[in-house]
Structure formats: structure tokens, C-alpha cells
Design an enzyme around this catalytic site. Structure first.
Site, PDB file in Angstrom:
ATOM      1  N   ARG A 124      -5.750  12.427   5.298  1.00  0.00           N
ATOM      2  CA  ARG A 124      -4.658  12.424   4.334  1.00  0.00           C
ATOM      3  C   ARG A 124      -5.156  12.786   2.950  1.00  0.00           C
ATOM      4  NH1 ARG A 124      -5.919   8.569   1.041  1.00  0.00           N
ATOM      5  NH2 ARG A 124      -6.953   6.683   1.801  1.00  0.00           N
ATOM      6  N   GLN A 167      -7.415   9.132  -2.297  1.00  0.00           N
ATOM      7  CA  GLN A 167      -8.756   8.575  -2.400  1.00  0.00           C
ATOM      8  C   GLN A 167      -8.877   7.327  -1.520  1.00  0.00           C
ATOM      9  OE1 GLN A 167     -10.407   8.837  -6.438  1.00  0.00           O
ATOM     10  NE2 GLN A 167      -8.664  10.081  -7.056  1.00  0.00           N
ATOM     11  N   PHE A 168      -9.505   6.247  -2.022  1.00  0.00           N
ATOM     12  CA  PHE A 168      -9.666   5.058  -1.196  1.00  0.00           C
ATOM     13  C   PHE A 168      -8.388   4.210  -1.197  1.00  0.00           C
ATOM     14  CE2 PHE A 168     -14.269   5.787  -1.651  1.00  0.00           C
ATOM     15  CZ  PHE A 168     -14.661   5.557  -0.332  1.00  0.00           C
ATOM     16  N   HIS A 208      -5.872  -1.078   3.904  1.00  0.00           N
ATOM     17  CA  HIS A 208      -4.802  -1.445   4.829  1.00  0.00           C
ATOM     18  C   HIS A 208      -5.161  -2.776   5.475  1.00  0.00           C
ATOM     19  CE1 HIS A 208      -2.898   2.364   4.313  1.00  0.00           C
ATOM     20  NE2 HIS A 208      -3.824   3.047   4.954  1.00  0.00           N
ATOM     21  N   ALA A 213       1.567   2.941  -1.695  1.00  0.00           N
ATOM     22  CA  ALA A 213       0.730   4.142  -1.705  1.00  0.00           C
ATOM     23  C   ALA A 213       1.378   5.217  -0.843  1.00  0.00           C
ATOM     24  CB  ALA A 213      -0.669   3.820  -1.185  1.00  0.00           C
ATOM     25  N   GLY A 253       1.410   8.919   5.811  1.00  0.00           N
ATOM     26  CA  GLY A 253       2.694   8.508   5.256  1.00  0.00           C
ATOM     27  C   GLY A 253       2.599   7.587   4.070  1.00  0.00           C
ATOM     28  N   ILE A 254       3.193   6.384   4.200  1.00  0.00           N
ATOM     29  CA  ILE A 254       3.289   5.459   3.074  1.00  0.00           C
ATOM     30  C   ILE A 254       2.797   4.083   3.502  1.00  0.00           C
ATOM     31  CG2 ILE A 254       5.315   6.704   2.202  1.00  0.00           C
ATOM     32  CD1 ILE A 254       7.012   4.283   3.092  1.00  0.00           C
ATOM     33  N   CYS A 310      -7.156   4.264  -4.986  1.00  0.00           N
ATOM     34  CA  CYS A 310      -6.706   5.606  -5.383  1.00  0.00           C
ATOM     35  C   CYS A 310      -7.412   6.105  -6.635  1.00  0.00           C
ATOM     36  CB  CYS A 310      -5.192   5.631  -5.565  1.00  0.00           C
ATOM     37  SG  CYS A 310      -4.295   5.246  -4.052  1.00  0.00           S
TER      38      CYS A 310
END
Length: 252
Positions: A91, A94-95, A98, A168, A181-182, A199
Site C-alpha cells: 500500500r 509509511q508505518f 494494526h 488511516a 483500504g482504511i 505515517c
């Protein structure tokens, strides 16, 4: 709800042009999914969508605690590399962290059947998140130079109010079919974000719906996500909560 916050003319129409060919599936996974399994499933599903062998899919999951490194990730932004497992990701961005309490939504839509405009598609995803938050009376913002959706922390009594990230967005397209995705912070352990510079942005914090004082459950967040999605992208097929083999694709 959408019209209260955004000009409907600001986005092109992302509804399916040919819904008679089938509506997107809305699937909610009842158990955490390992990141490599999720990526493998997305790869298979995207290929099946491209071939017309499977419907589009909106896949709502949670992951075990982990970090992902997008294509723009800087190694120095991984502050505690031994804290959680780290996965390279195709994707953008950046970092990202989750983990449990965070709703990850993998969006596999065929823009060949909708609108082939990458920038507008990202804006549509942002609009989806913002409208979802508005259903909980949370005002989300998009900021120039800062990826994701942000909220002003007026509760801290500081002027101007500091801003924290609540969602994000990281998307990729393959022959105009989207994947990744999100992610929306419902009730994750926010201390887990301290192992990275999320990010690549160090001057702002991270928040969640529960951190904002809203006792929102994951089911309630899912309901709001679904309602907002249908306003922007159109109707979906009935929700599925089964896990396993479907359309010759296997998860786990």
C-alpha cells in the site's frame, strides 16, 4: 448526513454503472486475521474480481498487534523494532499500526465499473470516513500534507486545539481494482502506536472514538461504516460473517 458536511458535487459518481452484474459483498470477520493471510486473500480476490469470477468485496477485519511498512516507510520511523512483528506492505504510505480494537476495512472495488479516477477515489474514501465519524458527532478533517483523517482536540482547552489522527488510509490499485483500504480507531491500545512514527508524522498524536469519550462498540462502528459507504458507493449485498472458503478463495 453526507450533505451536512460535504458538497455532493465535489465527488464524481462512484456508484456501480452495472449493478445487475452483482453488488459488492460486505463481509465482517468474527476473529482476528493474520496479516500475511489477509494479503494473500486480497491478492486472490483482486485477481478473481478482475476475471469476473467474484464480486467486489468490502472486508472488515481486526489484526493481531503488528506494524506495516508502506512503500514510503523510513526505517528510522520504526522506533521499537522488536515490539511487534513488522510486515512490508504494497500500500501507499509509511508505518502504520494494526491491532485489536481497530477496524481495518480492505476495499476491493472495480473502478472499471465505477469511475477511473485515483485522486477522486481517495477523496471518496476520505469522505466515507468523515461521514462515518459524523454519525457519532465527531468532526473529521483532511489536512494538506497529512494523510488520513484528523480530529481537533478542543477538549484539551488549548488554542489552537491540537489535532490527533483517528483513521488511516492506504490504497493500491491493480488494473483499476483496489485493495488495502482504511483503518478506523474504535478502541485500540493507543500506547501501541508509540513504537512507530505513524505515517511519518511526529508532531501530532493518535486518538480513537473511545479516547474521545464515546463508548462506541465495534458493531456500532460497522453499522455506521456500512450506512456511510452506501451513500457514497451505492448498495451492497447482505452482510456475511462466515470465515473460510468462498468463491474458491481461502482465508486462514
Amino acid at each position: 448526513m453526507l450533505n451536512d458536511t460535504l458538497n455532493a458535487d465535489a465527488l464524481p459518481d462512484f456508484f456501480l454503472r452495472d449493478p445487475e452484474r452483482g453488488l459488492p459483498e460486505w463481509r465482517v470477520e468474527p476473529a482476528p486475521v493474520a496479516y500475511p493471510d489477509a494479503v494473500a486473500f486480497m491478492d486472490q480476490r483482486v485477481e478473481a474480481i478482475q476475471k469476473g469470477e467474484a464480486p467486489e468485496l468490502i472486508w472488515l477485519i481486526e489484526h493481531p498487534p503488528l506494524y506495516t511498512a508502506g512503500v514510503s516507510a523510513k526505517r528510522e520511523d520504526l522506533l521499537t523494532p522488536d515490539r511487534f512483528e513488522v510486515f512490508e506492505s504494497a500500500r501507499g504510505g509509511q508505518f502504520t499500526y494494526h491491532g485489536p480494537g481497530q477496524r481495518v476495512v480492505y476495499v476491493m472495488l472495480d473502478l472499471n465499473r465505477r469511475t477511473k479516477d485515483i485522486r477522486a477515489f481517495v477523496k471518496a474514501l476520505e469522505t466515507w470516513v468523515i461521514d462515518t465519524l459524523w454519525r457519532f458527532n465527531v468532526e473529521g478533517h483532511i489536512r494538506e500534507g497529512r494523510v488520513g483523517v484528523w480530529v481537533e482536540r478542543r477538549d484539551r482547552g488549548v488554542t489552537p486545539p491540537p489535532e490527533d489522527k483517528i483513521a488511516a488510509i492506504g490504497i493500491k490499485l491493480r488494473r483499476w481494482v483496489s485493495f488495502h483500504g482504511i483503518s478506523l480507531n474504535v478502541e485500540p491500545d493507543l500506547s501501541h502506536f508509540t513504537g512507530i512514527v505513524p505515517c511519518g508524522i511526529s508532531e501530532h498524536g493518535v486518538t480513537s472514538l473511545v479516547d474521545l469519550g464515546l463508548p462506541v462498540t465495534m458493531d456500532e462502528a460497522d453499522y455506521a461504516l456500512r450506512a456511510s459507504f452506501m451513500e457514497i458507493f451505492g448498495p451492497v449485498a447482505p452482510a456475511s460473517q462466515r470465515r473460510g472458503e468462498e468463491n474458491n478463495l481461502t482465508v486462514g
